[in-house]
Structures are given as C-alpha cells and as structure tokens.
Design an enzyme around this catalytic site. Structure first.
Site, PDB file in Angstrom:
ATOM      1  N   GLY A 112       0.902  -1.241   0.024  1.00 20.19           N
ATOM      2  CA  GLY A 112       0.026   0.016  -0.150  1.00 20.19           C
ATOM      3  C   GLY A 112       0.591   1.299   0.084  1.00 20.19           C
ATOM      4  O   GLY A 112       0.350   2.387   0.416  1.00 20.19           O
ATOM      5  N   LEU A 115       4.227   2.675  -4.344  1.00 17.09           N
ATOM      6  CA  LEU A 115       5.647   2.520  -4.911  1.00 17.09           C
ATOM      7  C   LEU A 115       5.520   1.393  -5.811  1.00 17.09           C
ATOM      8  O   LEU A 115       6.552   1.004  -6.481  1.00 17.09           O
ATOM      9  CB  LEU A 115       6.659   2.678  -4.207  1.00 17.09           C
ATOM     10  CG  LEU A 115       6.957   3.638  -3.116  1.00 17.09           C
ATOM     11  CD1 LEU A 115       8.165   3.444  -2.309  1.00 17.09           C
ATOM     12  CD2 LEU A 115       7.103   5.034  -4.073  1.00 17.09           C
ATOM     13  N   ASP A 162       3.220  -1.054 -13.210  1.00 15.81           N
ATOM     14  CA  ASP A 162       4.208  -1.406 -12.024  1.00 15.81           C
ATOM     15  C   ASP A 162       4.956  -2.670 -12.728  1.00 15.81           C
ATOM     16  O   ASP A 162       6.277  -2.745 -12.238  1.00 15.81           O
ATOM     17  CB  ASP A 162       3.357  -1.657 -10.986  1.00 15.81           C
ATOM     18  CG  ASP A 162       2.757  -0.623 -10.290  1.00 15.81           C
ATOM     19  OD1 ASP A 162       2.987   0.487 -10.778  1.00 15.81           O
ATOM     20  OD2 ASP A 162       1.779  -0.826  -9.524  1.00 15.81           O
TER      21      ASP A 162
END
Length: 343
Positions: A112, A115, A162
């Site tokens: 959470g 990043l 990501d």
C-alpha cells in the site's frame, strides 16, 4: 528441473511521474494509455532455497507470515502473490511437477505504499523462478506474466505499469494499447539530467498505507460508465505523460513541476478517494517549505507522496516534513530492472 543452487532475485520499486491510471482497462483498451515512470533504489527481494523434504515454504519476513506445505498438498495461501507465482511457474515451466523449496521475501516499502511494491514482488518472484526453471522468458514476458498472475489468476485490481517498470527498470515512457500490447520506450536522458532530477526529488511516507483496490475500482467504474469527468481527467493524465517526457529529456525541472501539479489536480478528479485531508495538509506544508510540486505516488489515498524541489532547498523541505511527523528523505534513481543470481 528439480535440483538447483541457492538463487536470489530482486526488482526495483518505482515512482510514477505522469500518466498513472491510464494503464487501467477499459481506458487503455479504448484510447491507449501512456505512463512515465522511474525506478528507485528500493527493491522487492526474493531468496529461493532448495529443500530435501519436498515441502514448499513461503516466508514473508517483513510482514511476519510463514506457511509450510507438504509435498503435493493443495496450496491455499495467505501469501497469495507467492502462491500465484509458484503455481503458474510450476504449471507452465516444470510440467506441473512440484518443486521443494523455501521462498523468503522482503520489500523495502510496506504494502500500500504507492511505489508498486506488490507488483515488484511478483516480478522478483517470477524472475527467480525463471532462473531456477531455465524458463525462456525475456523482460516483456516476465512483465506480462506478472501482470496476468496478479490481475487474472488472482483477480487483484490494478493496472499494468508497475510490472513493466519493475521488469525493465530505469526511466521509461510506456504505452499501453489495445489487445494487451505494451511498448516500453527507455528514455535516453543524459547523466546531467538524471543527476538534476535525482537531486530534485524528495519522497515522503504519509504515515499510513492504503489499499489501492477501492480507488482503482472507483476509477474503473467511472470509465465503464463513460463518466465525463473521469474520462476528461484520464485524457489529461495521458497528455501530461507526453509533456512530462519532453520536459524531462531537457532537464526542465520547473516545467516538470508545472505538469506535475496539473497532473495531481487531474488525478484527484478520477476518484474521490485519491486524496484526503491528511494528504492535502502534507502537500500544503511541502509547498510552503520550498516544494515546486508534488503528488501521491500510485493510486492515492495514502502511501508515499513525492515532491520536486530545487536541490538547494531540498534539505529544508525534508526537515519541515519530518518535523511534522512524516518520514521524508532523498531517493536515488536506478537503471536496471529485475535480475536473478545464483551462488
């Protein structure tokens, strides 16, 4: 393959400078998405240790969870990322034959964080299993497989940026097109530009982690309903990514700051939960303490914020944020993606 040496893998975490959210379906499938992100010197780590008893052991030391499975037992794991990667890699690259091993992981940021830590962990796990099983997977394959494991196999809400950031590393302008087509464009920024950007960055943990799923689901619902405000904001975020790329390549930090502030305003329009009173107060404090611009990293709601500041004012900004109870500091850029090694 059933015999292997001790293997380790790591994948870098990332900061999203612009375009975050446009990598979500159905937006990218219909309009095409674009994201500019950079990887930083925080990592997801995985160690793969051979076992003689045939057991499968998952250990996430940073969250204090350990699970042990007997040979050929069904895996019903709390550590769903570990389980998802193990299941998929064993099925597709080891003929379905179980492999006795211990997988120990840590991540340099809490879940959470904003990043991309969860996806970086999946990429590190895939990278390590790829090395152990000699699976013929390139960077695009590792990233796409990690995406499929998270979003399809495990049904976890989120986008695509990501996994590609973690697999490729560096400064990348990434395009997300229909039919799961992804194009990673590494940016050839000069050393001077990278040094200036690195010296102008401050990252700051807001004090609480958050689940991105609710925010992403709200954004996705707005896209599926063709909500005008959500679509307008997403179009702006995509345009910001292209503008940010141009500003970054010439080292225009003031220009990047202007785009970043506009992008933060647009991002808050995609879902009500992106910001809150605590994040707004932190942002205001940073701006009063020398920051040029800032935004939440990731989906929003908490986790890390990052700020652009002239390097000569960076120390004062970090001091002010820490005095207010936040956890702020500098960060370094990294230029390598996921990697595995044996010894």
């Amino acid at each position: 393959m059933t015999d292997f040496r001790k293997t380790r893998a790591r994948a870098p975490l990332r900061l999203g400078l612009a375009g975050g959210g446009t990598d979500l379906s159905p937006y990218c499938d219909q309009f095409g998405g674009a994201v500019l992100n950079i990887t930083i010197d925080r990592y997801a780590f995985a160690s793969f240790l051979p076992r003689d008893d045939g057991r499968v052991v998952f250990e996430a030391d940073d969250i204090g969870v350990s699970e042990v499975y007997e040979p050929n037992s069904t895996l019903h794991s709390e550590l769903v990322l570990h389980r998802g990667v193990y299941d998929r890699m064993i099925r597709e690259h080891n003929g379905g034959r179980a492999l006795g091993l211990t997988i120990k992981t840590t991540v340099d940021a809490p879940a959470g964080s904003g990043l991309g830590s969860s996806s970086a962990l999946v990429v590190a796990l895939v990278e390590g299993m790829r090395a152990i099983l000699d699976a013929p997977l390139g960077d695009y394959d590792v990233a796409h497989l990690a995406y499929e494991i998270e979003r399809i196999d495990l049904g976890l809400s989120g986008g695509r940026q990501d996994q590609y950031a973690a697999a490729f590393g560096g400064v990348n302008f990434i395009e997300f097109l229909a039919n799961d087509r992804v194009i990673v464009n590494p940016l050839r920024a000069s050393d001077a530009v990278c040094n200036e950007l690195e010296s102008s960055l401050v990252v700051c943990f807001s004090g609480r982690s958050r689940s991105s799923a609710a925010i992403i689901d709200q954004q996705t619902a707005g896209l599926k309903a063709a909500n005008a405000d959500t679509l307008t904001a997403m179009h702006q975020l995509k345009a910001d990514a292209a503008e940010m790329k141009r500003a970054l390549l010439v080292g225009d930090i003031d220009g990047m700051a202007e785009i970043l502030n506009a992008s933060w305003t647009a991002k808050k329009a995609t879902a009500a939960a992106v910001s809150n009173a605590g994040l707004d107060a932190l942002f205001d404090l940073a701006m009063q303490s020398g920051a040029l611009a800032g935004k939440v990293s990731g989906a929003g709601g908490g986790g890390f914020m990052f700020f652009l500041v002239h390097p000569e004012s960076r120390f004062r900004l970090i001091q002010a944020l820490n005095a207010a109870g936040a956890q702020a500091g500098p960060v370094k850029l990294t230029h390598r993606g996921s990697e595995a090694w044996r010894f």
